[in-house]
Each structure stands twice: as C-alpha cells, then as structure tokens.
Design an enzyme around this catalytic site. Sequence first.
Site, PDB file in Angstrom:
ATOM      1  CG  ASP A   1      20.854  58.552  51.011  1.00 14.62           C
ATOM      2  OD1 ASP A   1      20.953  57.407  51.454  1.00 14.62           O
ATOM      3  OD2 ASP A   1      20.139  58.852  50.033  1.00 14.62           O
TER       4      ASP A   1
ATOM      5  CG  ASP B   1      20.013  65.169  51.817  1.00 14.94           C
ATOM      6  OD1 ASP B   1      19.382  64.782  50.818  1.00 14.94           O
ATOM      7  OD2 ASP B   1      21.182  64.814  52.067  1.00 14.94           O
TER       8      ASP B   1
END
Length: 520
Positions: free
Chosen positions: A134, A132
Amino acid sequence: MTSLYRVNYQLRPHRRDELIEFIKSTLVSTFVLQGDRSVYERTFQTIEDLMDEHRALAAVGDETPSRLKELIPTIGYFFTELKLVEAFRHYDSLYRVTLRKHIPISFNDIRHILNIAQAHAIAPNLKLITFDGDQTLYPDGDNFREGGLGRIICKLMEAGLCVAVVTAAGYANSPEKYEARLDGLLQMFRDRNLPPEVLSKFYVLGGECNYLFKTDKDAHLYTVPDEEFNLPQMKEWKQNEIDTVLDMSQASLVATLKELQLPAMVIRKTRAVGMIRVHHKAYISRENLDEAVLRCKAELAKTNVSIPYCAFNGGSDAWVDIGNKSLGVKVMQRVTGACASTTLHVGDQFLSTGNDFMARSACTTAWITSPRETRDILTILLNCLGHNITRDLPWRGPSRKISLNVICDSANDDDVVLVGEKEELGNWNPMQAPKFTRDPDTPGLFTFIVRPKSGEELPYKLARVSPEGKVVAWMRDKDLYLLPQPMEKTVTIHWQENEKDDVCADSAQEENAVVLKKTE
C-alpha cells in the site's frame, strides 16, 4: 505525572527522522545567510565525511562512537557509501533549491536527495529489491493498476534482479487473495510472455515475514512451505507467546476504540490483530491511529515475551503483527542469496510508527510516499543500470509538445543547439541545427520546444556553439531520444561535458517522457 510516552510524543516526535532533521538543521544557516551552491555542497560534503567515518569504524568493529553517532545517538548502520554531494547536484539541477529565497531546503528535499544517493550507490551491486504494498506499489487499500510501474518491474526482473513484495497484508496460505491485489502486475507478466526463469524471480511475502509465495510458469502464485523459508529464530517461536502478544494487543485496541469512540472494529488473524474502519467512508484521524499504536507498544513493553512484533499505523487502520520487515527482508535474502549491501527496500512507512522502519536494520532503503515516487526511484535505478524503460513503447496517438531545459553554467556567450538526423535538426550538422532560447532571467538556462511526430523515435545530441560559429563542446558519450508524448512534458538536462554521467532527467517524468539512453 506525565507518562514517558506522552513526553516523547511532544519532545521527541515519533513523526520525525533524526538524520533528516540533523541535515536540515545544518543547512539552516546556509539558507539564512543566502549561501550559494558551493556552500550547500561543502555542507553536504561534511555530512558525507561523517557518514564515511561512521561506516569505517563499524566495518572494523571499533566500538568508539563516531562523530555522527555522538550527534545522532539513534543513527544506524550505512550498508553502502552515500555520495550526497553528487545527489544534491542532481536534485538542485532539477528543482533549483539553491535559488530559493523564501523557502529553505525541506524534509522532503532531503529525503529525495538521500534516495538519489542510495539508488546510485546500490545499483552496481543490486541483487534483490523488496517493496511495501500500500502507497508504494498501489494506493492505500487499492489493487495494482499502474502500467508504467509494472513495465519497470518487468525490466528489473529481465535484468536478473529478484523482486519481492514484502507486505503486512496477512492472508495465510491464500495465494488467490494476493493475486487479486497484484492482478494488474501478474497480468502484465503474462502479456509480456515472461519466461519461467524470469517469473521465478518474483515473490510475495505476506504478514511481514510469515507467508511466502512464488510465481509459477503461468504467472500465478503458489504457497511455499514454512520449513523452506523460515529463519532459525522463527522456528523457535512458541504459540503461547504469540497468543500473549495478540491477546494484549487486542485488549489494548478494544479499549482505545471504546475510550476514543472511534468508528472502528477489531479483527483477529492467525498472526495479527488490527483496528479497522467499520466502513470505507468512516474516518479515523492519523493522531488517533498513532495513539492506538503507541498504547499497544506501551502495553507490550510491560511483558517479557521474546517474540518480535510490529505495531504500526497503516494510514487508515492500526495493526500489531507477529514478526517485522527486518525479518521479512532477511527471509528474502536467505531465499535469493542477497545480503544487506545488495538489497534495497522501497516503502512509505519509515517513521517509528510505520512498519517499514525495521527494514533499515536489514538492508539499504528508499523512503517514498506514493507509487509515482516508487516509479521515479526505479527509473533512476534503471538509468544507472543502462536500461531504457520506454523505447519499446512509443506513443502512437496525437503528440504534445516537449519542453527541453538545458542547464549549462559554463556556456557564457555560447549557444546550445539541438542536433539530430532530421533536416529540421540540421542533419547532424551543428552549424545548421536550431538554437535553444537563452532564459533572460536565469543565467545558464536554455529552453527549446519540440513536438515529435506520432510513433516517431528521434535521436539527437546537444552541442555548444561559439558566437563565431565553432563547436565548443558536445554532450559526451550520450545519444538521446525524443519520443512523442500523450501529454505536455518538461525534461531538464544538466550539462557536465567532462563526465560520463552528465545527463540528469527529471525523476518525476511520466512513463512516456523524453528518453535518455546510451546508444546500444
């Protein structure tokens, strides 16, 4: 009448993980009854046996519910075995969970134990690791700046692994926007002069699964045409169904921000719609973001569209994307030739209102909460793969002290000594080597303070010496290295002299912490 969603929010909170809650509940009695480490280990062994049975039934296509399935109806499939007992021993050697008297084993403790078990299980066959963006590679809303994490990613690629950032950020056919977010990492690729065959192993997949970018020989991103990576089911998506999902989601988000009077606005993209803050100082509570997400899900559940979508709380915003990370991971598996049991997805959004949740159906996963935890789990992976992440980067500034903690339950009256090639470490003679200090309050704990010289790489070994001055045992098959540190550090080593993997370093060490490696 109380709605089903409201009941589920209260009675089956969407901010829980049922497997972790189950493990936590099984350990409550052990804590209450002040059980020792062996009792904890037996409990973890029982859970490990349940997982093995669950995997075995699924592997032969037996639809008979496993005992674990009966206990946790929502449980999914485990793509690898998980050695929970070994992972628990590792974690307990670092954080002394079994010695706590007032705080029982927590959700986060179990999350870390599962991560350790998964890292050890996947390492031998790992081909693809996806991240991922953030809160996994960089702080929420920020850009990649973490040098230590960048170096680890470089080493993963140099070891032959494919690396992909699978992010919700959707910038259709705009590689320059992804480059801005990942500039620190791409610049590190250039600084290390990574060859084209290594650079070709790095990918960015945006909009969950909608936009793929590869890296050229100059470490710049370029767009990959849709027809080269789209899964067959993605090619069948109809624009009118995409519009229906986005229209309904947009209407729901607008209604929510008006009714709750949120400092937000709704924006529409090609394959996403989101509710974002009106300015960076505005605040939207986690609960209101969850409310917005659950309202969207409730509205979309009323339709019969077949388009997969992902409604999620992004931490400071809420989004509904076309596609999801299960498809994103499968896209990367198709591109790289990996499969579920050779893929690891690392992310922070594994609750039901998060967008990493769906990746669990496509591969193994590691649940982290910050870029530092990402670095920790990758450090474990590299140790399993036999790689050293810091030997080529010794600290050249003023050195700080390093506190070595050795846990040796079998020491009894023996001393633990630090043996090395320097005169102050006995010139490899354990009879002349300095002794660790025995902790008077904690049986089996030995401590030693050392301060390597600037730029020095100091190899050493550990030995046990009897009161009569005889060597009882060495830490087998391990040569260790001390590197100078820019900050004071502590590293914990768990003594298991009869096993190959007998050294456990603190997984939370910084990039220049003590290095544990096998001699090349």
